[in-house]
Write an enzyme that holds these catalytic residues in place. Sequence first.
Site, PDB file in Angstrom:
ATOM      1  N   HIS A 134       9.283   6.015  -0.966  1.00  0.00           N
ATOM      2  CA  HIS A 134       9.091   7.208  -1.798  1.00  0.00           C
ATOM      3  C   HIS A 134      10.311   8.128  -1.832  1.00  0.00           C
ATOM      4  O   HIS A 134      10.191   9.340  -1.689  1.00  0.00           O
ATOM      5  CB  HIS A 134       7.835   7.974  -1.369  1.00  0.00           C
ATOM      6  CG  HIS A 134       7.009   8.393  -2.541  1.00  0.00           C
ATOM      7  ND1 HIS A 134       7.178   9.593  -3.176  1.00  0.00           N
ATOM      8  CD2 HIS A 134       6.038   7.753  -3.211  1.00  0.00           C
ATOM      9  CE1 HIS A 134       6.328   9.686  -4.189  1.00  0.00           C
ATOM     10  NE2 HIS A 134       5.629   8.572  -4.232  1.00  0.00           N
ATOM     11  N   ARG A 137       0.023  -3.120  -0.977  1.00  0.00           N
ATOM     12  CA  ARG A 137       1.015  -2.149  -0.530  1.00  0.00           C
ATOM     13  C   ARG A 137       0.485  -1.454   0.717  1.00  0.00           C
ATOM     14  O   ARG A 137      -0.668  -0.987   0.734  1.00  0.00           O
ATOM     15  CB  ARG A 137       1.285  -1.115  -1.619  1.00  0.00           C
ATOM     16  CG  ARG A 137       2.491  -0.233  -1.338  1.00  0.00           C
ATOM     17  CD  ARG A 137       2.606   0.920  -2.325  1.00  0.00           C
ATOM     18  NE  ARG A 137       1.681   2.000  -1.989  1.00  0.00           N
ATOM     19  CZ  ARG A 137       1.701   3.198  -2.578  1.00  0.00           C
ATOM     20  NH1 ARG A 137       2.570   3.460  -3.534  1.00  0.00           N
ATOM     21  NH2 ARG A 137       0.822   4.122  -2.228  1.00  0.00           N
ATOM     22  N   GLU A 166      10.061  -0.456  -1.808  1.00  0.00           N
ATOM     23  CA  GLU A 166      10.089   0.317  -3.052  1.00  0.00           C
ATOM     24  C   GLU A 166      10.714   1.696  -2.849  1.00  0.00           C
ATOM     25  O   GLU A 166      10.465   2.344  -1.838  1.00  0.00           O
ATOM     26  CB  GLU A 166       8.648   0.462  -3.567  1.00  0.00           C
ATOM     27  CG  GLU A 166       8.499   1.287  -4.820  1.00  0.00           C
ATOM     28  CD  GLU A 166       7.045   1.468  -5.207  1.00  0.00           C
ATOM     29  OE1 GLU A 166       6.761   2.347  -6.040  1.00  0.00           O
ATOM     30  OE2 GLU A 166       6.172   0.751  -4.659  1.00  0.00           O
ATOM     31  N   TRP A 171      10.396  13.408  -1.695  1.00  0.00           N
ATOM     32  CA  TRP A 171       9.115  12.835  -1.243  1.00  0.00           C
ATOM     33  C   TRP A 171       8.713  11.704  -2.166  1.00  0.00           C
ATOM     34  O   TRP A 171       9.181  11.583  -3.282  1.00  0.00           O
ATOM     35  CB  TRP A 171       8.014  13.901  -1.200  1.00  0.00           C
ATOM     36  CG  TRP A 171       7.668  14.443  -2.548  1.00  0.00           C
ATOM     37  CD1 TRP A 171       8.260  15.479  -3.199  1.00  0.00           C
ATOM     38  CD2 TRP A 171       6.657  13.964  -3.414  1.00  0.00           C
ATOM     39  NE1 TRP A 171       7.691  15.676  -4.427  1.00  0.00           N
ATOM     40  CE2 TRP A 171       6.695  14.758  -4.590  1.00  0.00           C
ATOM     41  CE3 TRP A 171       5.720  12.943  -3.330  1.00  0.00           C
ATOM     42  CZ2 TRP A 171       5.837  14.554  -5.664  1.00  0.00           C
ATOM     43  CZ3 TRP A 171       4.865  12.742  -4.401  1.00  0.00           C
ATOM     44  CH2 TRP A 171       4.926  13.537  -5.570  1.00  0.00           C
ATOM     45  N   GLU A 212      10.114   3.941 -10.934  1.00  0.00           N
ATOM     46  CA  GLU A 212       8.926   4.583 -11.488  1.00  0.00           C
ATOM     47  C   GLU A 212       9.204   5.977 -12.037  1.00  0.00           C
ATOM     48  O   GLU A 212       8.465   6.463 -12.892  1.00  0.00           O
ATOM     49  CB  GLU A 212       7.797   4.633 -10.458  1.00  0.00           C
ATOM     50  CG  GLU A 212       8.028   5.565  -9.283  1.00  0.00           C
ATOM     51  CD  GLU A 212       6.870   5.530  -8.294  1.00  0.00           C
ATOM     52  OE1 GLU A 212       6.268   6.586  -8.054  1.00  0.00           O
ATOM     53  OE2 GLU A 212       6.564   4.443  -7.774  1.00  0.00           O
ATOM     54  N   ARG A 248      10.547  -0.832 -12.181  1.00  0.00           N
ATOM     55  CA  ARG A 248       9.225  -0.256 -11.919  1.00  0.00           C
ATOM     56  C   ARG A 248       8.739   0.746 -12.965  1.00  0.00           C
ATOM     57  O   ARG A 248       7.735   1.407 -12.770  1.00  0.00           O
ATOM     58  CB  ARG A 248       9.266   0.459 -10.564  1.00  0.00           C
ATOM     59  CG  ARG A 248       9.414  -0.440  -9.372  1.00  0.00           C
ATOM     60  CD  ARG A 248       8.068  -0.961  -8.903  1.00  0.00           C
ATOM     61  NE  ARG A 248       7.238   0.128  -8.429  1.00  0.00           N
ATOM     62  CZ  ARG A 248       6.002   0.390  -8.851  1.00  0.00           C
ATOM     63  NH1 ARG A 248       5.442  -0.335  -9.800  1.00  0.00           N
ATOM     64  NH2 ARG A 248       5.319   1.396  -8.359  1.00  0.00           N
ATOM     65  N   TYR A 275       2.475  11.651   2.188  1.00  0.00           N
ATOM     66  CA  TYR A 275       2.033  11.325   0.832  1.00  0.00           C
ATOM     67  C   TYR A 275       1.671   9.843   0.721  1.00  0.00           C
ATOM     68  O   TYR A 275       2.370   8.980   1.229  1.00  0.00           O
ATOM     69  CB  TYR A 275       3.131  11.652  -0.179  1.00  0.00           C
ATOM     70  CG  TYR A 275       2.725  11.343  -1.603  1.00  0.00           C
ATOM     71  CD1 TYR A 275       1.864  12.183  -2.297  1.00  0.00           C
ATOM     72  CD2 TYR A 275       3.182  10.193  -2.236  1.00  0.00           C
ATOM     73  CE1 TYR A 275       1.483  11.899  -3.591  1.00  0.00           C
ATOM     74  CE2 TYR A 275       2.802   9.893  -3.532  1.00  0.00           C
ATOM     75  CZ  TYR A 275       1.956  10.750  -4.213  1.00  0.00           C
ATOM     76  OH  TYR A 275       1.570  10.452  -5.492  1.00  0.00           O
ATOM     77  N   GLU A 301       1.202  -3.080 -10.491  1.00  0.00           N
ATOM     78  CA  GLU A 301       0.481  -2.129  -9.650  1.00  0.00           C
ATOM     79  C   GLU A 301      -0.833  -1.769 -10.331  1.00  0.00           C
ATOM     80  O   GLU A 301      -0.869  -1.500 -11.528  1.00  0.00           O
ATOM     81  CB  GLU A 301       1.316  -0.877  -9.432  1.00  0.00           C
ATOM     82  CG  GLU A 301       0.644   0.171  -8.545  1.00  0.00           C
ATOM     83  CD  GLU A 301       1.504   1.402  -8.336  1.00  0.00           C
ATOM     84  OE1 GLU A 301       1.270   2.117  -7.338  1.00  0.00           O
ATOM     85  OE2 GLU A 301       2.413   1.649  -9.149  1.00  0.00           O
TER      86      GLU A 301
END
Length: 402
Positions: free
Chosen positions: A212, A147, A236, A402, A262, A283, A159, A339
Site C-alpha cells: 500500500h 491476498r 503490490e 498509506w 491502482e 493494476r 489499513y 481482484e
Amino acid sequence: MKIVDAKVVVTSPGRNFVTLRITTDEGITGLGDATLNGRELAVVSYLLDHVVPLLIGRDPHRIEDTWQYLYRGAYWRRGPVTMAAIAAVDVALWDIKAKAAGLPLYQLLGGASRDRVRAYGHASGRDVPELFDSIRARQAEGYQAIRVQTGVPGLAKVYGVHRDGESAAEGRHPRPVVEDWDTAAYLRHIPGVFEAVRGEFGPELPLLHDAHHRLTPVQAARLGKALEPYDLFWLEDCTPAENQEGLRLVRRQTSTPLAIGEVFNSVFDYQTLVGEQLIDYVRSAVTHFGGVTPLRKLFDYAAQYQIKSAVHGPEDISPVGMAAAIHLDLAIHNFGIQEYSGHTALTDEVFRHAYTFTDGHLHPGEAPGIGVELDEELAAAHPYRPAYLPVNRLADGTVHDW
C-alpha cells in the site's frame, strides 16, 4: 442514433457510488461507473457541469471520437476526477453499442479468450490465528488465490485489516480516521507471517500481498527479497510509483513479481514501468483509467513486454465498473487475475448484474451490453453519506503514505 439524456445517480447502499446513465432517442440506455472513493461529489460536479451538456445530440456509436473529444478537448488532461468522468461516459457508450448489437460487451472486444476469469479475494487478521480463519473463509467461498494482510504488533490499526465478515465500508466517518505506522516493525513482522501461512496452507495456494505505497524503493527491495522463499504471486504497490524510476532499484534486488497501478489514471503513469519491464502486472481500474477504451490500449501495450492485467476491483468499484472489467478480462489475451471483493447484498439489489462468481472464477454473463441494470427507485432510498479514507501518521505525527 442520438444521445437525448444523461443523468447522474448518487447512491449509498453501504458505501457511495456514482453512476452515469445515458439514454438514446431509440430508448437504449447505458450505464457507466464514476465512483471516486472519498471524492465522489467532485466527479458528480465534473459530469453535471462540464460533461453532460456536451453529450446531448452526439452519436453514441462514436466511442473513440467521444473519448478523444472529452480528453483532448478539455485542455486540462488526466487526473482522477477527469478520468473517472470520462470512464463513466466510455463504459455507458460501450453498454449502448453492445445492447444495440444484441451482444454481451466481450463479443465486441474480439470475443472470449478464455472460458472464465480467475479472481482473488482478501483475507486479513489482526494476528496470525485470525488471519488463518480468514483464509479458510475465503477458501470456503471458492477463492483459489488470496491476498494476505495482517496487523502489525504495536500498531493499533492497519489499513486493509479488519474482522472477517466486516465490510471495509462499516464505521464510515465524515472526517478521515488517523491510523499509525511503523515501517521497521512491519518489515520485521511480515516475512514471519508468510512463513506461517505457507506452513499452514502449503506451497500451491497463490498468495498476494499489498504494501500500500508505504515503503521507499530500498525498503521495498528489502521486503521483496525477504518474501522470495514464500513464492508470492505478487507484491503490490511496494512503493509510490509516481517515481517510476524508483522501481529500477526494486527490480534489480528481488525476483518477487510486482504489481502496480491502482492509483494511476493514464498510460503516461506506466511508460517507464512497462517499457523497462519493471513490473509484472498493471493494476488500473476501468473506472479510474478513462474506461474500456484506454485500458484495452494499455493492456495491448503491456502485452508487448509480457506484462499481464490485474484490474483493481475493491468494494468501491460499483458493479457497473466491475462488470466492464470482467468483459475486458474475458476478451484480452494477456489477462493475469482479477481482484474481486464482492458487494453487499443491498448493493447487488441496487445494481442487478449478470456476472457470476463460481469456484473462484468470474464470468460476465451473456446479457446484451455490460449486463447491469440500475434500480433507481431503490438507489434513491439510500442517499449519499460523506465518508473519507483514512490518513496515516508515524509515531512523531508525520503524515505518511498509506
